[in-house]
Write an enzyme that holds these catalytic residues in place. Structure first.
Site, short mmCIF file in Angstrom:
data_model
loop_
_atom_site.label_atom_id
_atom_site.label_comp_id
_atom_site.label_asym_id
_atom_site.label_seq_id
_atom_site.Cartn_x
_atom_site.Cartn_y
_atom_site.Cartn_z
N ASN A 9 -1.38 -18.35 -0.67
CA ASN A 9 -1.83 -17.40 -1.68
C ASN A 9 -3.29 -17.70 -1.99
O ASN A 9 -3.59 -18.70 -2.64
CB ASN A 9 -0.97 -17.56 -2.95
CG ASN A 9 -1.48 -16.74 -4.12
OD1 ASN A 9 -2.30 -15.84 -3.94
ND2 ASN A 9 -1.00 -17.05 -5.31
N LYS A 11 -5.24 -16.07 -3.82
CA LYS A 11 -5.63 -15.63 -5.17
C LYS A 11 -6.95 -14.86 -5.11
O LYS A 11 -7.19 -14.14 -4.15
CB LYS A 11 -5.71 -16.83 -6.12
CG LYS A 11 -4.47 -17.72 -6.05
CD LYS A 11 -4.42 -18.72 -7.16
CE LYS A 11 -3.24 -19.65 -6.95
NZ LYS A 11 -2.95 -20.49 -8.09
N HIS A 93 4.01 -13.50 -9.76
CA HIS A 93 3.35 -14.80 -9.84
C HIS A 93 3.06 -15.11 -11.31
O HIS A 93 2.74 -14.21 -12.09
CB HIS A 93 2.06 -14.78 -9.02
CG HIS A 93 1.45 -16.13 -8.85
ND1 HIS A 93 0.74 -16.75 -9.84
CD2 HIS A 93 1.47 -16.99 -7.80
CE1 HIS A 93 0.33 -17.93 -9.41
NE2 HIS A 93 0.77 -18.11 -8.17
N GLU A 95 0.58 -16.23 -12.73
CA GLU A 95 -0.74 -15.79 -13.20
C GLU A 95 -0.72 -14.29 -13.52
O GLU A 95 -1.43 -13.84 -14.41
CB GLU A 95 -1.81 -16.15 -12.14
CG GLU A 95 -2.08 -17.66 -12.14
CD GLU A 95 -2.57 -18.22 -10.82
OE1 GLU A 95 -2.97 -17.45 -9.93
OE2 GLU A 95 -2.53 -19.46 -10.68
N GLU A 163 8.08 -21.78 -8.67
CA GLU A 163 6.77 -22.35 -8.96
C GLU A 163 6.68 -22.77 -10.43
O GLU A 163 6.42 -21.93 -11.30
CB GLU A 163 5.67 -21.33 -8.68
CG GLU A 163 5.61 -20.87 -7.24
CD GLU A 163 4.22 -20.37 -6.89
OE1 GLU A 163 3.65 -20.91 -5.95
OE2 GLU A 163 3.71 -19.47 -7.58
N GLY A 169 -1.89 -25.67 -9.45
CA GLY A 169 -3.31 -26.01 -9.55
C GLY A 169 -3.62 -27.25 -10.37
O GLY A 169 -4.78 -27.51 -10.70
N SER A 209 0.95 -27.22 -6.29
CA SER A 209 0.24 -28.41 -5.84
C SER A 209 0.80 -29.00 -4.55
O SER A 209 0.84 -30.23 -4.38
CB SER A 209 0.21 -29.48 -6.95
OG SER A 209 -0.52 -28.99 -8.07
C1 PEP Z 1 0.20 -20.80 -6.45
O1 PEP Z 1 -0.64 -20.31 -7.17
O2 PEP Z 1 1.09 -20.08 -5.98
C2 PEP Z 1 0.14 -22.22 -6.17
C3 PEP Z 1 1.22 -22.81 -5.79
O3 PEP Z 1 -1.08 -22.84 -6.37
P1 PEP Z 1 -1.45 -24.37 -5.97
O4 PEP Z 1 -0.87 -24.66 -4.64
O5 PEP Z 1 -2.95 -24.40 -5.97
O6 PEP Z 1 -0.85 -25.24 -7.03
#
Ligand code: PEP
Length: 249
Positions: A9, A11, A93, A95, A163, A169, A209
Site C-alpha cells: 500500500n 498510500k 483502511h 486511515e 491491521e 507506521g 510495521s
Molecule cells: C498500512 O498502512 O497498511 C501499513 C500496514 O503500514 P506500515 O506497514 O507502514 O505499518
C-alpha cells in the site's frame, strides 16, 4: 491451500519515477513467487499496470466510491480503477476510517461496488491503541467484520486485512500469539457467517510495521496468509525480501 499474498500500500506516496521500483521488484521475484499486489496512488495505476505486464504482479486501488458514477468531485469509481488496470482495491483502511469518517456501512457499500466492477476487495479491520489496551480487540474486529462484509462475501471476491491501528507506521507489532489469536477469531467469524469452505479459502493478511526483519516470523503464524505492507512496500530493496519470505512460507 491458500496462496500467500504480499500486498503493498503506497498510500499518498509515489511519482512516475517511483515506477522504476517495480522493474527492480519484478526482476528479483523468486522462482515460485507468492501472489504480489501493489496499490499505488490512483495517478499511477494505469502506468503501473503497464509496467507490471507479464510479471504476474497485480495492481490495485486504495479506495473507491460506492456509486458507479455521478456528481462526486475528486472521487474514483470501482469501474474506473478496473478500467485503469486494477484488479483489487483496498477498502476500509484505518486511515480512510479516521481521515474521512468511513463507517462499516460505507465499507460494505464500497465492497459491493468493487465486486460489481470485477475487483477483489481487500477489506481492512483493526483496533485502536485504546481499544487494544482495554482488551476490546476481538469484540472490535468481530463488529467491524459484521458491518463491513456484505452478505455475498466469498473467498474469491474478498481478502481480509487485520491491521491494528497502533501498529501502522509505528514500528510496533503485536506479539505473535496475539496475531494468531486475532487471525483465528477472524477465520472463526467467517466460518460462522459464511460457512467452513469460505472461511478455509479466504486469505487473512496481517498489516502493521511488517519489515524484512520480521516478515518470516509473521508469515509462520497460524492463519496468516500474507501481509498488507505500507512503508516497506515503497522500495524494492525492502519489499523484495518480504515477498521472498511470503513465497518461502
Ligand atoms: C498500512 O498502512 O497498511 C501499513 C500496514 O503500514 P506500515 O506497514 O507502514 O505499518
Amino acid at each position: 491451500m491458500r496462496r500467500k499474498l504480499a500486498a503493498g500500500n503506497w498510500k499518498m506516496n509515489g511519482l512516475t519515477a517511483s515506477l522504476s521500483e517495480i522493474g527492480t521488484l519484478a526482476g528479483d521475484l523468486p522462482e515460485t513467487p507468492c501472489e504480489v499486489l501493489i496499490c499505488p496512488p490512483a495517478t499511477l495505476i494505469a502506468a503501473m499496470a503497464g509496467a507490471v505486464h507479464g510479471t504476474g504482479i497485480a495492481v490495485g486501488g486504495q479506495d473507491c466510491h460506492a456509486a458507479e458514477s455521478g456528481a462526486h468531485t475528486g472521487d474514483i469509481s470501482a469501474a474506473m480503477l478496473a478500467d485503469a488496470g486494477a484488479s483489487h482495491v483496498i477498502l476500509g483502511h484505518s486511515e480512510r476510517r479516521a481521515d474521512h469518517g468511513e463507517t462499516d456501512a460505507d465499507v460494505a457499500a464500497k465492497t459491493e461496488a468493487a465486486w460489481k466492477a470485477g475487483l477483489t476487495a481487500v477489506v481492512c479491520v483493526g483496533e485502536t491503541e485504546a481499544q487494544y489496551r482495554a482488551g476490546e480487540t476481538l469484540a472490535v474486529i468481530r463488529s467491524q467484520l459484521a458491518g463491513s462484509l456484505p452478505g455475498g462475501t466469498t473467498a474469491a471476491n474478498t481478502v481480509i486485512a487485520y491491521e491494528p491501528v497502533w501498529a501502522i507506521g509505528t514500528g510496533l507489532v503485536p506479539q505473535m500469539d496475539e496475531i494468531a489469536s486475532v487471525h483465528g477469531a477472524i477465520r472463526a467469524a467467517l466460518s460462522d457467517r459464511f460457512g467452513a469452505d469460505m472461511a478455509d479459502g479466504t486469505r487473512i493478511l496481517y498489516g502493521g510495521s511488517v519489515k524484512p526483519g520480521n516478515a518470516a516470523e509473521i508469515f509462520a503464524v497460524a492463519n496468516v496468509d500474507g501481509a498488507l505492507v505500507g512503508g516497506a512496500s515503497l522500495k524494492a530493496a525492502d519489499f523484495g525480501p518480504i515477498v521472498a519470505a511470503a513465497s518461502a512460507a
